[in-house]
Design an enzyme around this catalytic site. Sequence first.
Site, PDB file in Angstrom:
ATOM      1  N   HIS A   1       2.850  26.459  11.698  1.00 40.91           N
ATOM      2  CA  HIS A   1       1.494  26.655  12.213  1.00 40.91           C
ATOM      3  C   HIS A   1       1.466  26.282  13.690  1.00 40.91           C
ATOM      4  O   HIS A   1       1.806  25.160  14.046  1.00 40.91           O
ATOM      5  CB  HIS A   1       0.491  25.790  11.449  1.00 40.91           C
ATOM      6  CG  HIS A   1       0.119  26.361  10.118  1.00 40.91           C
ATOM      7  ND1 HIS A   1      -0.992  25.964   9.425  1.00 40.91           N
ATOM      8  CD2 HIS A   1       0.711  27.318   9.360  1.00 40.91           C
ATOM      9  CE1 HIS A   1      -1.073  26.652   8.284  1.00 40.91           C
ATOM     10  NE2 HIS A   1      -0.041  27.468   8.230  1.00 40.91           N
TER      11      HIS A   1
ATOM     12  N   TYR B   1     -10.546  22.582   9.706  1.00 36.86           N
ATOM     13  CA  TYR B   1     -11.210  21.281   9.538  1.00 36.86           C
ATOM     14  C   TYR B   1     -12.675  21.488   9.902  1.00 36.86           C
ATOM     15  O   TYR B   1     -12.971  21.878  11.045  1.00 36.86           O
ATOM     16  CB  TYR B   1     -10.615  20.243  10.473  1.00 36.86           C
ATOM     17  CG  TYR B   1      -9.199  19.788  10.126  1.00 36.86           C
ATOM     18  CD1 TYR B   1      -9.002  18.660   9.330  1.00 36.86           C
ATOM     19  CD2 TYR B   1      -8.080  20.451  10.605  1.00 36.86           C
ATOM     20  CE1 TYR B   1      -7.718  18.222   9.029  1.00 36.86           C
ATOM     21  CE2 TYR B   1      -6.788  20.014  10.306  1.00 36.86           C
ATOM     22  CZ  TYR B   1      -6.618  18.900   9.512  1.00 36.86           C
ATOM     23  OH  TYR B   1      -5.359  18.456   9.216  1.00 36.86           O
TER      24      TYR B   1
ATOM     25  N   PRO C   1      -6.533  10.679   5.108  1.00 42.51           N
ATOM     26  CA  PRO C   1      -5.726  11.901   5.230  1.00 42.51           C
ATOM     27  C   PRO C   1      -6.158  12.853   6.341  1.00 42.51           C
ATOM     28  O   PRO C   1      -5.450  13.821   6.621  1.00 42.51           O
ATOM     29  CB  PRO C   1      -5.878  12.571   3.857  1.00 42.51           C
ATOM     30  CG  PRO C   1      -7.117  11.990   3.276  1.00 42.51           C
ATOM     31  CD  PRO C   1      -7.262  10.624   3.840  1.00 42.51           C
TER      32      PRO C   1
ATOM     33  N   LYS D   1      -1.334  12.228   8.517  1.00 43.49           N
ATOM     34  CA  LYS D   1      -0.320  11.359   9.096  1.00 43.49           C
ATOM     35  C   LYS D   1       0.464  10.506   8.086  1.00 43.49           C
ATOM     36  O   LYS D   1       1.517   9.947   8.435  1.00 43.49           O
ATOM     37  CB  LYS D   1      -0.983  10.391  10.110  1.00 43.49           C
ATOM     38  CG  LYS D   1      -1.440  11.069  11.363  1.00 43.49           C
ATOM     39  CD  LYS D   1      -0.274  11.308  12.306  1.00 43.49           C
ATOM     40  CE  LYS D   1      -0.559  12.353  13.344  1.00 43.49           C
ATOM     41  NZ  LYS D   1      -0.010  13.682  13.081  1.00 43.49           N
TER      42      LYS D   1
ATOM     43  N   TYR E   1      -1.651  15.295  16.828  1.00 39.05           N
ATOM     44  CA  TYR E   1      -1.583  16.009  15.550  1.00 39.05           C
ATOM     45  C   TYR E   1      -0.154  16.461  15.256  1.00 39.05           C
ATOM     46  O   TYR E   1       0.346  16.319  14.128  1.00 39.05           O
ATOM     47  CB  TYR E   1      -2.534  17.218  15.570  1.00 39.05           C
ATOM     48  CG  TYR E   1      -2.719  17.831  14.203  1.00 39.05           C
ATOM     49  CD1 TYR E   1      -3.702  17.369  13.330  1.00 39.05           C
ATOM     50  CD2 TYR E   1      -1.885  18.859  13.764  1.00 39.05           C
ATOM     51  CE1 TYR E   1      -3.851  17.912  12.071  1.00 39.05           C
ATOM     52  CE2 TYR E   1      -2.032  19.414  12.501  1.00 39.05           C
ATOM     53  CZ  TYR E   1      -3.020  18.933  11.666  1.00 39.05           C
ATOM     54  OH  TYR E   1      -3.159  19.466  10.408  1.00 39.05           O
TER      55      TYR E   1
HETATM   56  P1  RFL Z   1       4.891   6.681  -2.074  1.00 36.57           P
HETATM   57  O1  RFL Z   1       4.921   8.153  -2.003  1.00 36.57           O
HETATM   58  O2  RFL Z   1       3.666   6.030  -2.612  1.00 36.57           O
HETATM   59  O3  RFL Z   1       6.162   6.230  -2.891  1.00 36.57           O
HETATM   60  C1  RFL Z   1       6.323   4.906  -3.336  1.00 36.57           C
HETATM   61  C2  RFL Z   1       7.173   4.934  -4.573  1.00 36.57           C
HETATM   62  O4  RFL Z   1       7.369   3.597  -5.009  1.00 36.57           O
HETATM   63  C3  RFL Z   1       7.252   3.573  -6.413  1.00 36.57           C
HETATM   64  N1  RFL Z   1       6.905   2.208  -6.832  1.00 36.57           N
HETATM   65  C4  RFL Z   1       7.776   1.367  -7.385  1.00 36.57           C
HETATM   66  N2  RFL Z   1       9.080   1.483  -7.656  1.00 36.57           N
HETATM   67  C5  RFL Z   1       9.703   0.431  -8.232  1.00 36.57           C
HETATM   68  N3  RFL Z   1       9.045  -0.714  -8.575  1.00 36.57           N
HETATM   69  C6  RFL Z   1       7.738  -0.867  -8.331  1.00 36.57           C
HETATM   70  N4  RFL Z   1       7.099  -1.988  -8.687  1.00 36.57           N
HETATM   71  C7  RFL Z   1       7.049   0.202  -7.707  1.00 36.57           C
HETATM   72  N5  RFL Z   1       5.763   0.381  -7.318  1.00 36.57           N
HETATM   73  C8  RFL Z   1       5.695   1.611  -6.794  1.00 36.57           C
HETATM   74  C9  RFL Z   1       6.185   4.596  -6.724  1.00 36.57           C
HETATM   75  O5  RFL Z   1       6.262   5.066  -8.064  1.00 36.57           O
HETATM   76  C10 RFL Z   1       6.494   5.678  -5.710  1.00 36.57           C
HETATM   77  O6  RFL Z   1       7.361   6.656  -6.215  1.00 36.57           O
HETATM   78  O7  RFL Z   1       5.136   6.017  -0.618  1.00 36.57           O
HETATM   79  P2  RFL Z   1       6.054   6.515   0.588  1.00 36.57           P
HETATM   80  O8  RFL Z   1       7.409   6.938   0.142  1.00 36.57           O
HETATM   81  O9  RFL Z   1       5.917   5.471   1.632  1.00 36.57           O
HETATM   82  O10 RFL Z   1       5.366   7.859   1.106  1.00 36.57           O
HETATM   83  C11 RFL Z   1       4.110   7.831   1.690  1.00 36.57           C
HETATM   84  C12 RFL Z   1       3.329   9.092   1.329  1.00 36.57           C
HETATM   85  O11 RFL Z   1       3.459   9.349  -0.053  1.00 36.57           O
HETATM   86  C13 RFL Z   1       1.872   8.938   1.674  1.00 36.57           C
HETATM   87  O12 RFL Z   1       1.702   8.400   2.979  1.00 36.57           O
HETATM   88  C14 RFL Z   1       1.089  10.234   1.642  1.00 36.57           C
HETATM   89  O13 RFL Z   1       1.254  10.960   0.468  1.00 36.57           O
HETATM   90  C15 RFL Z   1      -0.384   9.877   1.822  1.00 36.57           C
HETATM   91  N6  RFL Z   1      -1.234  10.916   1.300  1.00 36.57           N
HETATM   92  C16 RFL Z   1      -1.407  12.005   2.068  1.00 36.57           C
HETATM   93  N7  RFL Z   1      -0.825  12.049   3.305  1.00 36.57           N
HETATM   94  C17 RFL Z   1      -0.988  13.122   4.082  1.00 36.57           C
HETATM   95  O14 RFL Z   1      -0.419  13.164   5.179  1.00 36.57           O
HETATM   96  N8  RFL Z   1      -1.765  14.190   3.622  1.00 36.57           N
HETATM   97  C18 RFL Z   1      -2.362  14.190   2.382  1.00 36.57           C
HETATM   98  O15 RFL Z   1      -3.002  15.143   2.003  1.00 36.57           O
HETATM   99  C19 RFL Z   1      -2.204  13.060   1.558  1.00 36.57           C
HETATM  100  N9  RFL Z   1      -2.762  12.998   0.315  1.00 36.57           N
HETATM  101  C20 RFL Z   1      -1.827  10.808   0.031  1.00 36.57           C
HETATM  102  C21 RFL Z   1      -2.580  11.878  -0.449  1.00 36.57           C
HETATM  103  C22 RFL Z   1      -1.680   9.643  -0.743  1.00 36.57           C
HETATM  104  C23 RFL Z   1      -2.284   9.523  -2.006  1.00 36.57           C
HETATM  105  N10 RFL Z   1      -2.145   8.279  -2.720  1.00 36.57           N
HETATM  106  C24 RFL Z   1      -1.175   7.302  -2.300  1.00 36.57           C
HETATM  107  C25 RFL Z   1      -3.012   7.808  -3.685  1.00 36.57           C
HETATM  108  C26 RFL Z   1      -3.154  11.807  -1.710  1.00 36.57           C
HETATM  109  C27 RFL Z   1      -3.015  10.643  -2.508  1.00 36.57           C
HETATM  110  C28 RFL Z   1      -3.654  10.656  -3.872  1.00 36.57           C
HETATM  111  C1  PHB Z   2      -3.089  19.102   2.645  1.00 36.47           C
HETATM  112  O1  PHB Z   2      -2.714  20.280   2.729  1.00 36.47           O
HETATM  113  O2  PHB Z   2      -3.045  18.475   1.580  1.00 36.47           O
HETATM  114  C2  PHB Z   2      -3.631  18.417   3.847  1.00 36.47           C
HETATM  115  C3  PHB Z   2      -3.544  19.050   5.077  1.00 36.47           C
HETATM  116  C4  PHB Z   2      -4.053  18.418   6.200  1.00 36.47           C
HETATM  117  C5  PHB Z   2      -4.647  17.177   6.083  1.00 36.47           C
HETATM  118  C6  PHB Z   2      -4.710  16.543   4.846  1.00 36.47           C
HETATM  119  C7  PHB Z   2      -4.203  17.174   3.721  1.00 36.47           C
HETATM  120  O3  PHB Z   2      -5.171  16.574   7.181  1.00 36.47           O
END
Ligand code: RFL
Ligand code: PHB
Length: 389
Positions: A72, A200, A292, A296, A384
């Site tokens: 993009h 957005y 979100p 980031k 961004y």
């Molecule tokens: P993760 O992905 O949470 O992975 C951590 C892993 O640790 C495991 N764990 C354990 N393992 C062993 N022993 C324990 N006691 C443990 N406790 C936990 C978990 O099972 C898991 O597999 O962290 P990591 O690797 O730092 O990655 C970070 C990203 O996942 C996170 O920043 C993003 O996904 C945040 N986030 C989003 N970010 C975006 O940029 N765009 C989004 O749209 C977006 N949507 C989201 C999200 C985070 C969400 N969470 C955490 C609730 C949507 C959700 C629902």
């Molecule tokens: C997504 O595609 O899940 C998404 C994209 C941009 C954002 C947050 C989530 O800022």
Amino acid sequence: MRTQVCIIGGGPSGLLLSQLLDRAGIETVVLERRSRDYVLSRIRAGVLEFGTVGMLEKAGVADRAHAQGLPHTGTYLAVQNAGFRIDFDDLIGKRVLVYGQTEVTRDLYDAREKAGGIVIHDLDDVELHDLDSGAPYVTYRKDGTEHRIDCDWIAGCDGFHGPSRKAIPRDVLTEYERVYPFGWLGVMADLPPVDHELIYANHPRGFALASMRSPTRSRYYIQAPVDDPLKKWTDDAFWDELRRRLPHDAAERLITGPTIEKSIAPLRSFVADPMKWGRLFLVGDAAHIVPPTGAKGLNLAVSDVHYLFEALKSHYHDADDHAIDTYSATALKRVWNAIRFSWWFTTTMHRFPDQDPFDQAIQDSELRQLQSSRAAQTNFAENYVGLPY
Ligand code: RFL
Ligand code: PHB
């Protein structure tokens, strides 16, 4: 068992760190509480920064992202049903890649498996020991048996709720937090996205975001009360509300149908300082959370991995501990940049329950400036697309 780096958490940060270290000849063991299928069923981030793609290339796991990801070169910002575009390519000569976190994680699992990496799943009671000694170790329980891993270093990649951050003494750790008074109701649908780029939308009824995973899979979000019962949000109710908040031309093009996932996520900003204590490093969501809005979360986890990987490489290859000693300060500088951008973009794009006319006028002014000033757009594009490491 003994290893050099014990990695707690098999999400994207733990797996990427393990993959990079393995390729540099440094041993790791990854401990993941859940099954691989469970980890791969979580729908999360969708936008990869320029630098994140570079890290996937460095780890040898970028082929599918390049083949299937959607580059993009800009994004739309909409205000009250009309929009303007921010052209990253024109402003800073860079772009982002739309490629789901689920796919990044799948590529990393496949790569670890191919390399014969040790990833232990389905375990409980992970505990960190002797972090302030030269001989830390981790214990865990699997199938009713207690196990112990001795190591040089522990990487806490276990997300916001994991045990790693909690292992740092309370009097050492400072936590910064902001909880936002709304959530994001998100849906996934196997329908063509409303636009080829993200939209957005700032709207008097609340924020909305049109995103995607592929040309046939859409991802949409609308701002909603975090405690709204999901059953209130039938598919029809969701589509109707989204249509009201999108720019008029996009609303007319919106293709609706059954959704395949629907959930409400809370929004918060959180930072733990320091990100290193003794032999423990915090990485990704274990150390910080962003709302979100700026896309980031995953990207910040990847930049932490970059700093930690380079630090461990210097330690093992060059007997140089400078980057180990400065990991926390270095990572936190970039973390705070992303925290600020995500907070600003969240504050500028959402309706707050207590928003008064002054707040509203400031928000309108921010968006007018963004629309009319190339300097403001350049600043947005740099943040961004991702600040340099
Ligand atoms: P993760 O992905 O949470 O992975 C951590 C892993 O640790 C495991 N764990 C354990 N393992 C062993 N022993 C324990 N006691 C443990 N406790 C936990 C978990 O099972 C898991 O597999 O962290 P990591 O690797 O730092 O990655 C970070 C990203 O996942 C996170 O920043 C993003 O996904 C945040 N986030 C989003 N970010 C975006 O940029 N765009 C989004 O749209 C977006 N949507 C989201 C999200 C985070 C969400 N969470 C955490 C609730 C949507 C959700 C629902
Ligand atoms: C997504 O595609 O899940 C998404 C994209 C941009 C954002 C947050 C989530 O800022």
